[in-house]
Design a protein around this motif. Sequence first.
Motif, short mmCIF file in Angstrom:
data_model
loop_
_atom_site.label_atom_id
_atom_site.label_comp_id
_atom_site.label_asym_id
_atom_site.label_seq_id
_atom_site.Cartn_x
_atom_site.Cartn_y
_atom_site.Cartn_z
N ALA A 148 0.81 -1.22 0.00
CA ALA A 148 0.00 0.00 0.00
C ALA A 148 0.84 1.26 0.00
O ALA A 148 0.49 2.26 -0.63
CB ALA A 148 -0.94 -0.01 1.20
N ASP A 149 1.98 1.24 0.73
CA ASP A 149 2.77 2.47 0.82
C ASP A 149 3.45 2.84 -0.50
O ASP A 149 3.93 3.97 -0.65
CB ASP A 149 3.82 2.37 1.94
CG ASP A 149 4.82 1.26 1.70
OD1 ASP A 149 4.40 0.08 1.69
OD2 ASP A 149 6.02 1.55 1.53
N ALA A 150 3.47 1.92 -1.47
CA ALA A 150 4.06 2.22 -2.77
C ALA A 150 3.11 3.02 -3.65
O ALA A 150 3.54 3.65 -4.62
CB ALA A 150 4.45 0.93 -3.48
N VAL A 151 1.82 3.02 -3.30
CA VAL A 151 0.83 3.66 -4.16
C VAL A 151 -0.04 4.69 -3.43
O VAL A 151 -0.97 5.23 -4.01
CB VAL A 151 -0.08 2.59 -4.81
CG1 VAL A 151 0.73 1.70 -5.75
CG2 VAL A 151 -0.79 1.74 -3.77
N THR A 152 0.28 4.96 -2.19
CA THR A 152 -0.45 5.99 -1.43
C THR A 152 0.54 6.85 -0.68
O THR A 152 1.58 6.37 -0.22
CB THR A 152 -1.44 5.37 -0.42
OG1 THR A 152 -0.71 4.50 0.47
CG2 THR A 152 -2.52 4.58 -1.12
N SER A 153 0.21 8.12 -0.52
CA SER A 153 1.05 8.99 0.31
C SER A 153 0.64 8.83 1.76
O SER A 153 -0.43 8.31 2.07
CB SER A 153 0.91 10.45 -0.12
OG SER A 153 -0.41 10.90 0.12
N SER A 154 1.50 9.31 2.65
CA SER A 154 1.16 9.28 4.07
C SER A 154 0.21 10.43 4.39
O SER A 154 -0.05 11.29 3.55
CB SER A 154 2.43 9.42 4.91
OG SER A 154 3.07 10.66 4.65
N GLY A 155 -0.29 10.46 5.61
CA GLY A 155 -1.19 11.54 6.01
C GLY A 155 -0.55 12.90 5.91
O GLY A 155 -1.20 13.88 5.58
#
Length: 222
Positions: A148-155
Motif C-alpha cells: 500500500a505504501d508504494a501507491v499511497t502517500s502518508s497523512g
Amino acid sequence: MNNSVSNTARLLGAGLRALLVLTLVTGVIYPLVVTGIAQGLFNNKANGSEIKSDGKVVGSSLIGQAYNLPLKKGQETPDPDLKWFQGRPQNGLGSNSVNTQYKLILSGATNRSGDNADLIKWVKDAKAAVVKDNSVAGYTVEPSQVPADAVTSSGSGLDPEISPQYAEIQVHRVAEKNNLPVDRVEKLVKEHTQGRTLGFMGEPRVNVLELNIALKELIKGN
C-alpha cells in the motif's frame, strides 16, 4: 492628592519590576535552560535530526526527499530517477496540490475516501507504474507484491520511510541501473531495515534517504 500620586507611582514601580523579572525568567533564563538541556541530552533531535553525507547536511531523517530526473520541456511532473530507491508518492496521487514535492510549506494528503473513484483510479495507475518500473530482465513484479505504501502517500505527505516490502521490490531495478550485484543491494536493504519501536510499536521500515546515501557509497566503491 499627594498620597494618591504616591500610591500610583508605587504600583507602577511594582508592576514594572514584576514585568522585568518575568521577562528575564520566562524570556531569557527558561529558554536558555531548555535549549541547554536539549543540546546536551538530545543534540541530534534538537537540531532537526540531520543526516550528513560527505560531511554536509543533506536532509533530515524525519522528512522525505524526491529522487527525480530534471523536468523535460512541457512536463509538469518529473519522471522518477530509477537508479535510486523511491519513497512514497509525494502528492497524494493524482492532481492533488497540497504537497507536490515534499514541500515543507504545506503538508497533507488527498483526504478522499477509500471508495472515491478518482482515488481508486490513481491507486491502480500508481500500481501499474510500480510494476512497470521495477520489472527488469529475469525479474517481474506481480501486482499482488505491491504494498500500500508504494501507491499511497502518508497523512502528512512527508513520510521519509517505506516498508521493507516496497524496498525489496525495487532491489533488482536499482541493481540493474547501477551495475551492482542483486545480493549486495538486498544486503543493503536489510542493513537499513529498522524493526518496530521497542519491539511492538509501529511497523518495520526503511529510511529512503539513509538507504540512498549508503547506495551512493556502494556505487563509489564498485
